[in-house]
Design an enzyme around this catalytic site. Structure first.
Site, short mmCIF file in Angstrom:
data_model
loop_
_atom_site.label_atom_id
_atom_site.label_comp_id
_atom_site.label_asym_id
_atom_site.label_seq_id
_atom_site.Cartn_x
_atom_site.Cartn_y
_atom_site.Cartn_z
N PRO A 2 0.76 -1.24 0.00
CA PRO A 2 0.00 0.00 0.00
C PRO A 2 0.79 1.30 0.00
O PRO A 2 1.69 1.50 0.81
CB PRO A 2 -0.82 -0.11 1.30
CG PRO A 2 -0.11 -1.09 2.14
CD PRO A 2 0.88 -1.81 1.33
N LYS A 59 0.25 7.33 4.64
CA LYS A 59 0.01 5.89 4.68
C LYS A 59 -0.48 5.43 6.05
O LYS A 59 -0.61 4.23 6.27
CB LYS A 59 1.31 5.13 4.34
CG LYS A 59 1.88 5.44 2.97
CD LYS A 59 3.24 4.76 2.80
CE LYS A 59 3.94 5.24 1.55
NZ LYS A 59 5.35 4.81 1.49
N ARG A 254 15.88 0.75 -3.59
CA ARG A 254 14.58 0.35 -4.15
C ARG A 254 14.70 0.22 -5.66
O ARG A 254 15.39 1.03 -6.30
CB ARG A 254 13.49 1.38 -3.83
CG ARG A 254 13.45 1.84 -2.40
CD ARG A 254 13.25 0.71 -1.42
NE ARG A 254 12.05 -0.04 -1.69
CZ ARG A 254 10.83 0.35 -1.32
NH1 ARG A 254 10.66 1.46 -0.65
NH2 ARG A 254 9.79 -0.38 -1.61
#
Length: 264
Positions: A2, A59, A254
DNA sequence: GTAAATGTTCGGGC
DNA sequence: AGCCCGAACATTTA
């Protein structure tokens, strides 16, 4: 999963339980998702209280209960929320379940990078009140963005966009999307961005957040056609603007997808 | 069997 | 002190 819009989607999954009393809680006390709280408090404090409201900031999720109880949930990499039938039987990764008369509200988290914490008090917990402005907040102006960038000139732009203290809600795919739409190469140093690029960055941050909430946030569908998102997940994707191959590269730990022919 | 996964947090070096 | 980077966390999936 998410990021901003997916978190918004998961927030809504507990809407059927709003206004209803929690009768019982079931939880896997020893699990890492309870690392920053006292898990015994859940069974002591929640039963008998109605779920009154829910909030999202970036988030982060916060659920309020009558009589001064607050549940903070962070979904981490694999967290999910859903409503299940009243006779639901929790499985291995269903670490927290709120049982109501007509349904169960379930927090699932396999990798356990997420967390669930319980707070008490008349107001939301302190950390919640200290959160920085969201990107779609009126306070997040272009001037505000310039100030952030001035303070972090040595950072790689892709890495900075992942900093939740500065860009709440942005995650790996949204950072790549924003940079692609703004035509900025992800490995650029923040201090090297010129005024026109910063303006584009500002505009696309707002745009990607707004559109993601309108699409992914509503029904967990895909973001708009023509976005990098549609092509970024596996090797061999092509830039929707140039048709040329996308590059995949580790930036700031990442996997980053970008279009060398399109982003400078 | 190996690599990679949409997130955060810690510790070390500067 | 603050910034920046890389490793670590735990599990599933391709």
């Amino acid at each position: 999963m998410p990021e901003l819009a997916e978190v918004e989607y998961f927030r809504k999954q507990w809407d059927p339980g709003l206004g209803d009393t929690v009768r019982e809680v079931a939880l896997h006390e020893e699990k890492r998702v309870f690392r920053n709280t006292d898990p015994t408090l859940f069974a002591d404090d929640l039963p008998g209280r109605r779920l009154t409201d829910s909030f999202r900031h970036g988030k982060q999720l916060l659920f309020s209960f009558e009589d001064r109880a607050w549940l903070h949930i962070s979904l981490g990499m694999t967290g999910q929320l859903r409503a299940a039938p009243a006779d639901f039987e929790p499985e291995k990764h269903d670490h927290l379940v709120l049982l109501q008369k007509s349904r169960c509200l379930v927090f699932t988290c396999s990798r356990m990078f997420g967390q669930a914490r319980l707070f008490t008090g008349a107001e939301p917990p302190d950390f919640w009140q200290m959160l920085p402005p969201e990107i779609l907040d009126r306070k997040f102006t272009e001037k505000f963005l310039r100030k952030i960038l001035e303070n972090r000139g040595g950072s790689v732009i892709k890495s900075l966009l992942l900093d939740q203290e500065k860009f709440p809600g942005i995650g790996n795919w949204m950072a790549d999307e924003v940079l692609w739409q703004a035509r900025i190469a992800p490995h650029r140093r923040v201090a090297d961005l010129d005024a026109a690029e910063i303006h584009q960055l500002y505009f696309k941050l707002k745009h990607v957040c707004r559109k993601a909430l309108e699409t992914v946030g509503v029904n967990h569908g895909d973001p708009p056609r023509g976005w990098l998102f549609q092509k970024r997940w596996k090797n061999g994707g092509h830039c929707p603007k140039t048709g040329k191959p996308l590059k995949r590269q580790d930036i700031g730990g990442r996997t980053t997808a970008w279009s060398p022919a399109w982003q400078r």
